[in-house]
Design a protein around this motif. Structure first.
Motif, PDB file in Angstrom:
ATOM      1  N   ARG A   1       0.834  -1.189   0.000  1.00 22.35           N
ATOM      2  CA  ARG A   1       0.000   0.000   0.000  1.00 22.35           C
ATOM      3  C   ARG A   1       0.869   1.239   0.000  1.00 22.35           C
ATOM      4  O   ARG A   1       1.787   1.392   0.788  1.00 22.35           O
ATOM      5  CB  ARG A   1      -0.895  -0.013   1.252  1.00 22.35           C
ATOM      6  CG  ARG A   1      -1.773   1.230   1.400  1.00 22.35           C
ATOM      7  CD  ARG A   1      -2.579   1.123   2.677  1.00 22.35           C
ATOM      8  NE  ARG A   1      -3.286   2.373   2.941  1.00 22.35           N
ATOM      9  CZ  ARG A   1      -3.997   2.584   4.033  1.00 22.35           C
ATOM     10  NH1 ARG A   1      -4.093   1.635   4.948  1.00 22.35           N
ATOM     11  NH2 ARG A   1      -4.609   3.734   4.220  1.00 22.35           N
TER      12      ARG A   1
ATOM     13  N   GLN B   1       1.314   3.097  11.472  1.00 17.23           N
ATOM     14  CA  GLN B   1       0.197   2.355  10.886  1.00 17.23           C
ATOM     15  C   GLN B   1       0.584   1.743   9.545  1.00 17.23           C
ATOM     16  O   GLN B   1       0.276   0.573   9.269  1.00 17.23           O
ATOM     17  CB  GLN B   1      -1.004   3.291  10.696  1.00 17.23           C
ATOM     18  CG  GLN B   1      -2.235   2.606  10.111  1.00 17.23           C
ATOM     19  CD  GLN B   1      -3.379   3.581   9.907  1.00 17.23           C
ATOM     20  OE1 GLN B   1      -3.307   4.743  10.288  1.00 17.23           O
ATOM     21  NE2 GLN B   1      -4.437   3.104   9.271  1.00 17.23           N
TER      22      GLN B   1
ATOM     23  N   GLU C   1       2.871  -1.229  10.131  1.00 17.64           N
ATOM     24  CA  GLU C   1       2.150  -2.389  10.666  1.00 17.64           C
ATOM     25  C   GLU C   1       1.323  -3.075   9.584  1.00 17.64           C
ATOM     26  O   GLU C   1       1.260  -4.312   9.510  1.00 17.64           O
ATOM     27  CB  GLU C   1       1.237  -1.953  11.814  1.00 17.64           C
ATOM     28  CG  GLU C   1       1.997  -1.577  13.077  1.00 17.64           C
ATOM     29  CD  GLU C   1       1.087  -1.040  14.176  1.00 17.64           C
ATOM     30  OE1 GLU C   1      -0.097  -0.748  13.865  1.00 17.64           O
ATOM     31  OE2 GLU C   1       1.545  -0.910  15.331  1.00 17.64           O
ATOM     32  N   GLU C   2       0.680  -2.275   8.713  1.00 16.39           N
ATOM     33  CA  GLU C   2      -0.146  -2.838   7.656  1.00 16.39           C
ATOM     34  C   GLU C   2       0.679  -3.587   6.612  1.00 16.39           C
ATOM     35  O   GLU C   2       0.163  -4.473   5.921  1.00 16.39           O
ATOM     36  CB  GLU C   2      -0.946  -1.727   6.979  1.00 16.39           C
ATOM     37  CG  GLU C   2      -2.038  -1.135   7.871  1.00 16.39           C
ATOM     38  CD  GLU C   2      -2.716   0.062   7.226  1.00 16.39           C
ATOM     39  OE1 GLU C   2      -2.239   0.513   6.159  1.00 16.39           O
ATOM     40  OE2 GLU C   2      -3.717   0.549   7.789  1.00 16.39           O
ATOM     41  N   ASN C   3       1.954  -3.216   6.492  1.00 14.22           N
ATOM     42  CA  ASN C   3       2.813  -3.845   5.490  1.00 14.22           C
ATOM     43  C   ASN C   3       3.956  -4.635   6.123  1.00 14.22           C
ATOM     44  O   ASN C   3       4.968  -4.894   5.481  1.00 14.22           O
ATOM     45  CB  ASN C   3       3.392  -2.762   4.570  1.00 14.22           C
ATOM     46  CG  ASN C   3       2.325  -2.058   3.762  1.00 14.22           C
ATOM     47  OD1 ASN C   3       1.887  -2.532   2.723  1.00 14.22           O
ATOM     48  ND2 ASN C   3       1.879  -0.903   4.267  1.00 14.22           N
ATOM     49  N   ASP C   4       3.767  -5.035   7.379  1.00 10.80           N
ATOM     50  CA  ASP C   4       4.826  -5.707   8.124  1.00 10.80           C
ATOM     51  C   ASP C   4       5.306  -6.986   7.436  1.00 10.80           C
ATOM     52  O   ASP C   4       6.516  -7.208   7.293  1.00 10.80           O
ATOM     53  CB  ASP C   4       4.328  -6.027   9.536  1.00 10.80           C
ATOM     54  CG  ASP C   4       5.402  -6.700  10.375  1.00 10.80           C
ATOM     55  OD1 ASP C   4       6.443  -6.066  10.606  1.00 10.80           O
ATOM     56  OD2 ASP C   4       5.196  -7.855  10.783  1.00 10.80           O
TER      57      ASP C   4
END
Length: 295
Positions: free
Chosen positions: A2, A139, A142-145
């Motif tokens: 993203r 954020q 975390e979303e693309n960890d």
């Protein structure tokens, strides 16, 4: 992965913290402090006061509110100036110049208040800005960890993956920078706010000392309200001097009397005796009682 619109570049250069004039007041204060401390230790309070006063500016520097960089520099200048006034308070108090000490304490308090009022809103907004920016960066990470870990685990990346990982690394750096600037600006807010309260005790102490002395002068029965008569009476009573404790306490006491009455030869004599420049006035032995006549 993203995509995320990266935040604008930091408002301030990383070198901001170290920026200051080559011969700043803080540098001069640090250089002069040992000499002032030595004079105080030697009970040379008037000389210590003069040295401390030499650091005070003839006019108050303008608090530059143009941008965050000038706000930081002005806040630092005002904090250094506050410390210079604190040293002037301490030395003026010891040298007996209580009125000056009170004036300096009030000036230091006013400087701290002005500094805090100037940075409170802009620095508060800056802290909020970087806090929110850090939260957004967190954020995204975390979303693309999982994808970031996958990319970091590869030994060879194609151009697209390299660009993707570089973007992620950029967000990681931004998150760390955001946290650093939150701490930086919040520290200035916290320290400057504490400074506004730190000078209250100095002001209060000097006000109470002056009030206590005024009451003593007013209550002196042989000359109500007459400072010179009060000094004459106090310096003529060995009990007053002995009540001051050690040599430093006696020096402070006599220096104060010399400020109240600069023309008093008795005060100057006691100072000379205290510092070994003159012998103490010998106490006259009591005359023996006359024997009655034998009957």
């Amino acid at each position: 992965m993203r995509t995320f619109a990266l935040l604008p570049a930091l408002l301030l250069p990383a070198a901001l913290i170290a920026q200051a004039p080559a011969a700043s007041l803080g540098d001069r204060l640090k250089a002069e402090r040992p000499a002032v401390d030595k004079l105080v230790a030697d009970l040379q309070y008037p000389e210590a006061m003069k040295r401390a006063e030499s650091l005070l500016p003839a006019t108050k520097p303008v608090f530059d509110k143009k941008d965050n960089q000038t706000l930081v520099q002005s806040a630092v200048t005002y904090m250094d100036l506050g410390q210079a006034y604190r040293m002037a308070v301490e030395t003026a108090d010891a040298a007996g110049y209580w009125e000056k000490a009170l004036e300096y304490a009030k000036t230091a308090k006013a400087l701290a208040a002005e500094s805090y009022d100037a940075i409170k809103e802009p620095f508060g907004q800056t802290v909020t800005y970087y806090t929110q920016a850090g939260a957004r960066a967190k954020q995204v990470l975390e979303e693309n960890d999982a994808r970031i870990k996958e990319l970091k685990g590869k030994s060879v990346l194609d151009p697209g993956e390299r660009q993707e990982l570089d973007l992620a690394l950029g967000v990681e750096k931004e998150q760390a920078d955001d946290a650093k600037w939150v701490k930086f600006f919040q520290t200035y807010l916290d320290v400057t706010k504490r400074e506004t309260e730190a000078y209250d005790p100095l002001v209060k102490v000097m006000e109470e000392k002056l009030k206590g002395e005024a009451n003593q002068v007013e209550e002196y029965k042989a000359g109500k309200g007459d400072k010179l008569k009060w000094v004459e009476a106090v310096v003529s009573s060995p009990a007053y001097l002995e009540a001051q404790g050690d040599k430093a306490g006696k020096a402070r006491f006599l220096y104060r009397l010399s400020v109240v009455d600069p023309e008093s030869k008795k005060v100057q004599h006691q100072l000379d005796v205290l510092f070994g420049k003159a012998p103490a006035t010998p106490v006259k032995p009591a005359k023996p009682a006359k024997k009655g006549k034998k009957g």
